[in-house]
Design a protein around this motif. Structure first.
Motif, mmCIF file in Angstrom:
data_model
loop_
_atom_site.group_PDB
_atom_site.id
_atom_site.type_symbol
_atom_site.label_atom_id
_atom_site.label_comp_id
_atom_site.label_asym_id
_atom_site.label_seq_id
_atom_site.Cartn_x
_atom_site.Cartn_y
_atom_site.Cartn_z
ATOM 1 N N PRO A 1 -7.495 -11.679 2.411
ATOM 2 C CA PRO A 1 -7.607 -12.918 1.656
ATOM 3 C C PRO A 1 -7.200 -14.159 2.440
ATOM 4 O O PRO A 1 -7.724 -15.241 2.207
ATOM 5 N N ASN B 1 3.472 5.399 -8.044
ATOM 6 C CA ASN B 1 2.175 5.019 -8.570
ATOM 7 C C ASN B 1 2.346 4.099 -9.785
ATOM 8 O O ASN B 1 1.612 3.131 -9.964
ATOM 9 N N ALA C 1 1.315 -3.521 9.161
ATOM 10 C CA ALA C 1 0.636 -4.784 8.874
ATOM 11 C C ALA C 1 1.600 -5.790 8.261
ATOM 12 O O ALA C 1 1.575 -6.974 8.590
ATOM 13 N N THR D 1 -0.449 -12.432 -0.022
ATOM 14 C CA THR D 1 -1.624 -12.301 -0.872
ATOM 15 C C THR D 1 -2.262 -10.912 -0.798
ATOM 16 O O THR D 1 -2.694 -10.372 -1.803
ATOM 17 N N ALA D 2 -2.305 -10.338 0.390
ATOM 18 C CA ALA D 2 -3.003 -9.051 0.550
ATOM 19 C C ALA D 2 -2.040 -7.878 0.474
ATOM 20 O O ALA D 2 -2.328 -6.807 0.983
ATOM 21 N N LYS E 1 0.834 -1.203 0.000
ATOM 22 C CA LYS E 1 0.000 0.000 0.000
ATOM 23 C C LYS E 1 0.873 1.259 0.000
ATOM 24 O O LYS E 1 0.520 2.259 -0.585
ATOM 25 N N THR F 1 -8.419 2.439 3.264
ATOM 26 C CA THR F 1 -8.369 1.040 2.848
ATOM 27 C C THR F 1 -7.370 0.808 1.725
ATOM 28 O O THR F 1 -6.413 0.068 1.883
ATOM 29 N N PRO G 1 -7.138 -5.455 -8.877
ATOM 30 C CA PRO G 1 -7.776 -4.318 -9.550
ATOM 31 C C PRO G 1 -9.169 -4.651 -10.115
ATOM 32 O O PRO G 1 -9.982 -3.749 -10.282
ATOM 33 N N GLY H 1 3.012 0.636 -8.668
ATOM 34 C CA GLY H 1 1.767 -0.006 -8.239
ATOM 35 C C GLY H 1 0.978 -0.522 -9.421
ATOM 36 O O GLY H 1 0.443 -1.632 -9.403
ATOM 37 N N LYS H 2 0.927 0.287 -10.477
ATOM 38 C CA LYS H 2 0.185 -0.126 -11.672
ATOM 39 C C LYS H 2 0.871 -1.300 -12.356
ATOM 40 O O LYS H 2 0.214 -2.222 -12.818
ATOM 41 N N MET I 1 -1.212 -5.574 -1.464
ATOM 42 C CA MET I 1 -1.591 -4.268 -1.989
ATOM 43 C C MET I 1 -2.405 -3.418 -1.004
ATOM 44 O O MET I 1 -2.578 -2.234 -1.205
ATOM 45 N N THR I 2 -2.936 -4.045 0.051
ATOM 46 C CA THR I 2 -3.649 -3.244 1.047
ATOM 47 C C THR I 2 -2.880 -3.192 2.364
ATOM 48 O O THR I 2 -3.391 -2.718 3.366
ATOM 49 N N ASP J 1 5.789 10.577 -6.286
ATOM 50 C CA ASP J 1 4.390 10.149 -6.338
ATOM 51 C C ASP J 1 4.102 9.413 -7.644
ATOM 52 O O ASP J 1 3.535 8.316 -7.644
ATOM 53 N N GLY K 1 -2.846 0.157 -8.110
ATOM 54 C CA GLY K 1 -2.622 0.752 -9.421
ATOM 55 C C GLY K 1 -3.737 1.675 -9.868
ATOM 56 O O GLY K 1 -4.225 1.536 -10.979
ATOM 57 N N ASP L 1 -0.071 -1.895 4.905
ATOM 58 C CA ASP L 1 0.875 -0.827 5.181
ATOM 59 C C ASP L 1 2.054 -1.408 5.961
ATOM 60 O O ASP L 1 2.131 -2.613 6.196
ATOM 61 N N THR M 1 0.031 -4.561 -10.721
ATOM 62 C CA THR M 1 -1.346 -5.037 -10.707
ATOM 63 C C THR M 1 -1.954 -5.161 -12.093
ATOM 64 O O THR M 1 -2.581 -6.154 -12.405
ATOM 65 N N VAL N 1 -8.757 -12.067 -3.529
ATOM 66 C CA VAL N 1 -8.050 -10.962 -2.876
ATOM 67 C C VAL N 1 -8.894 -9.718 -3.121
ATOM 68 O O VAL N 1 -8.600 -8.899 -3.970
#
Lengths: 450, 296
Positions: free
Chosen positions: B131, A425, A280, A271-272, A214, B238, B156, A428-429, A274-275, A421, B244, A277, A432, B151
């Motif tokens: 997940p 970003n 966590a 697995t998680a 995240k 969240t 996305p 991140g893209k 991307m959410t 930034d 992305g 921080d 995913t 997930v």
């Protein structure tokens, strides 16, 4: 008729004026009394009468009982003990809220006295806002401070020094020896082994590598790490960021993006991720639910942090980022920088007292020594081995001492805040939904805008 | 009384506080924001360099992220209008029909999400949808739907949908409260008359309750769309717009541009466009559900 009306009118106006004034007075009460008190304090201090001064200290270490937060607090306590007239008010927030509030403080020219700062883009913004006091590098030469050579790089703008680093930061992989041993999995030294190990952990239902996705920055650093392992060149990506060459000029940068994407595709990260921080992702690792954690040397303190399970601490190990078959980079090449540090704030109400405390904190026998002795971090100053080091500290020292090359900066911090930034970003893209080719284009576009 | 109102000083005195409040708290910041939007300043109070309308051209013609965030905000608005509010109306009518003690019970239960702090809601859903350890995936596995495990917030493809669900869930109580109050305001004798005329069940509510709720619906629709456009906290806590950019919302994007990317001038350009979009949305939604006032 008109007279009584104007009388009530007058009282109505009085009321209307009084209510907002009363309201604002309530709201601003704290500030007013503070600044009033502060003004008298500073007057007293400059008279040298030793009357009480309250300094405001802003930190990104909310845990004051262990790790780096404890070092910070110990230094503060030491100083207050030696200078009973000084009180130091600490405000500490977790990483991301800290960064945001720091910008708000900068924007409102808040009279904080000493603040934690992040090098590069983050500090650059604060400096261009004129919120940070310039330092004289000559003040920090010599044995009292004992800074290692080259550590001021990320704190220097237009040849002027604006802060001092607190740590030597470099990315490593922390791993859980027990999870590797119990499952008969080899600790990876090459990328292929890392992918194999991840697959093996996945098959056993264990998360291979915890990642604070995240926050995005650690994946950006990992990208730089991969690119370096491919090209063997620390400067290529930094040159592209600075605009002296193009991202497309170095084919390794595209290749590195493809490899980073494989990390996501082959489910190396938890697995998680991307959410997740920072906190966590750390919890996942320290609770033994993930086998590895890609993080910096500033987490050395995990090994001596008594709030973590004994079993975990006994099994904590450190490895270098794996090499890549056919790549020119070696395991001893380090993505290293001096990221965290402290700076003096121009808006300070007690500049002299603040500098005294700041200088005290940065002395080699304060932050640096305590950091090393407690095993909480690897300082940016020379330190002496005590013989009581944890295994993790020894491994981290070896990695640093044996470094064949260091990057000095992380590319995402080497440009403006807008570049940071945009580039993060883009990472991140990439992980995913995006393609490596598009990723390189986006990095280039972000660099061009600077 | 008449004399008072013809006294110019009196008129001024009564109007001035409201007007001053409006001018200083709304108009002045917007003007200031517009001024900053024509600069490339990195933070308020810093060197200002006028760049004309280039922030706007960049925003309108070159910034995919802005359009994506606007699209997501509009999707959320549609989600509110087409999913959340019909459910709210349905539950409001049900609640009214149940009556007695259980009415009070359910009313309280439905309102609980509205009194929980946004931070708690966000953490709770992050945990529920985790997940690996989350209850939702565990539940799917218990009822034999392992193949649906996902997930939710980290992919996305499902992140936006999951986030919309969270937002619709957490705003449900407010909508319900307004419609419930509306339903309670409809006199019982109108229903009796309708029943005598042979209207029962679904037909009764479709032809009677909904039209009578029209003024409430009109206000609620506008509020829903503006709320959707302004959505910030839950997203920030969240996914922070990720993974992305797939859950990027205008307000989050604005915030990050202003404070993470230090593009203060640019962020102000976003906020000016944002105001225009909100005004436009309010205007359109008012036009669409123009409630004739009904007297009973």
């Amino acid at each position: 008729m008109s007279k009584p009306i104007s009388k009530s009118l007058a009282s109505a106006i009085a009321l209307m004026v009084a209510v907002p004034v009363a309201l604002t007075a309530c709201g601003g009460n704290n500030n007013n009394s503070n600044s009033g008190a502060a003004a008298t304090n500073s007057a007293a201090a400059s008279n040298g009468s030793g009357e009480s001064v309250t300094l405001r200290f802003f930190s990104n270490l909310p845990d004051r009982k262990s790790g780096q937060g404890l070092i910070e607090q110990t230094v503060i306590d030491n100083y207050v003990k030696e200078n009973p007239n000084v009180k130091i008010e600490v405000e500490a927030l977790a990483e991301e809220p800290f960064k945001n509030k720091l910008k708000a403080y900068m924007a409102s020219n808040e009279p904080v006295d000493v603040t934690m700062v992040h090098f590069g883009a983050e500090l650059g913004t604060l400096v261009s806002a004129g919120w940070i006091e310039e330092l004289n590098p000559a003040d920090y030469e010599g044995e009292t401070y004992n800074f290692l050579p080259g550590v001021f790089k990320g704190f220097t703008f237009n040849d002027k020094l604006y802060g001092l680093p607190r740590n030597s930061d470099y990315e490593v992989i922390y791993y859980n020896k027990k999870l590797f041993a119990d499952n008969g999995i080899k600790v990876p030294t090459t990328l292929d082994e890392l992918f194999e190990a991840s697959k093996a952990f996945r098959d056993k239902g264990i998360e291979p590598m915890s990642m604070n996705g995240k926050d995005l920055w650690s994946m950006a650093v990992m990208y730089q790490n991969i690119a370096q392992r491919l090209s063997g060149d620390q400067n290529s990506i930094l040159d592209a960021t600075a605009g002296t060459k193009k991202f497309a000029d170095d084919a390794n940068l595209l290749e590195a993006a493809k490899i980073l994407k494989r990390f996501a595709d082959e489910k190396v990260f938890n697995t998680a991720y991307m959410t997740m921080d920072y906190g966590a992702s750390q919890n996942l690792f320290t609770q033994g639910k993930a086998a590895m954690w890609y993080m910096g040397s500033w987490e050395a303190g995990m090994a001596s942090n008594e709030s973590l399970p004994q079993e975990f601490r006994d099994n904590l190990g450190v490895i270098q980022f794996p090499t890549i078959t056919g790549g020119k980079g070696i395991a001893d090449d380090l993505i290293a920088w001096n990221g965290g540090g402290y700076a003096l704030v121009k808006a300070s109400k007690h500049p002299e007292e603040a500098k005294k405390f700041f200088d005290y904190m940065m002395r080699a026998d304060q932050w640096a020594k305590i950091a090393w002795d407690t095993g909480a971090a690897v300082p940016a100053q020379k330190y002496e081995l005590t013989g009581n080091e944890t295994e993790v500290q020894k491994q981290l020292t070896d990695i640093l001492l044996n470094a064949a090359s260091t990057s000095g900066m992380t590319f995402n911090d080497a440009g403006t805040a807008a570049f940071k930034d945009a580039s993060q970003n883009a990472v991140g893209k990439l992980l995913t939904s995006g393609s490596p080719e598009k990723f390189i284009e986006e990095l280039q576009a972000a660099a061009d805008k600077q | 009384m008449h004399k008072v109102l013809s006294n110019k000083l009196a008129i001024f005195t009564f109007v001035f506080p409201g007007l001053a409040f409006f001018l200083f708290m709304f108009v002045a910041p917007v003007i200031l924001s517009f001024y900053y939007s024509m600069t490339d300043t990195i933070a308020p109070g810093l060197d200002v360099n006028m760049v004309g309308l280039s922030n706007y051209t960049e925003l309108l013609f070159h910034d995919e992220r802005f359009w994506l965030s606007l699209r997501n905000a509009i999707l959320l608005g549609l989600g509110f209008v087409l999913i959340q509010h019909p459910i709210c109306i349905f539950f409001a009518i049900m609640l009214d029909r149940i009556g007695g003690k259980s009415e009070k019970w359910f009313r309280t239960i439905f309102f609980i999400p509205c009194v929980i702090s946004v931070v708690v809601i966000s953490r709770m859903w992050l945990t529920l949808l985790d997940p690996t350890f989350g209850m939702f995936n565990k539940l799917l596995s218990v009822i034999g739907l392992d193949s649906l495990q996902h997930v939710w917030l980290g992919d996305p493809n499902t992140a936006l949908g999951s986030l919309l669900t969270i937002l619709i869930w957490s705003g449900f109580g407010w909508g319900l409260l307004f419609y419930y109050a509306g339903v309670k305001g409809i006199p019982e004798d109108i229903y009796e008359a309708a029943r005598l005329d042979g209207a029962v069940g679904f037909k009764l509510h479709w032809k009677m309750t909904i039209p009578l709720l029209k003024p409430v619906i009109a206000v609620q629709m506008t509020l829903a769309i503006v709320t959707a456009l302004k959505q910030m906290e839950t997203v920030y806590l969240t996914t922070n717009g990720g993974p992305g950019d797939s859950t990027q919302f205008v307000a989050v994007y604005l915030y990050n541009q202003a404070f993470a990317a230090s593009q203060y001038g640019y962020a102000n350009a976003i906020s000016i466009l944002f105001i225009l979009v909100c005004l436009l949305a309010t205007f359109v939604s008012n036009k669409l559900v123009k409630g004739d006032s009904i007297e009973y």
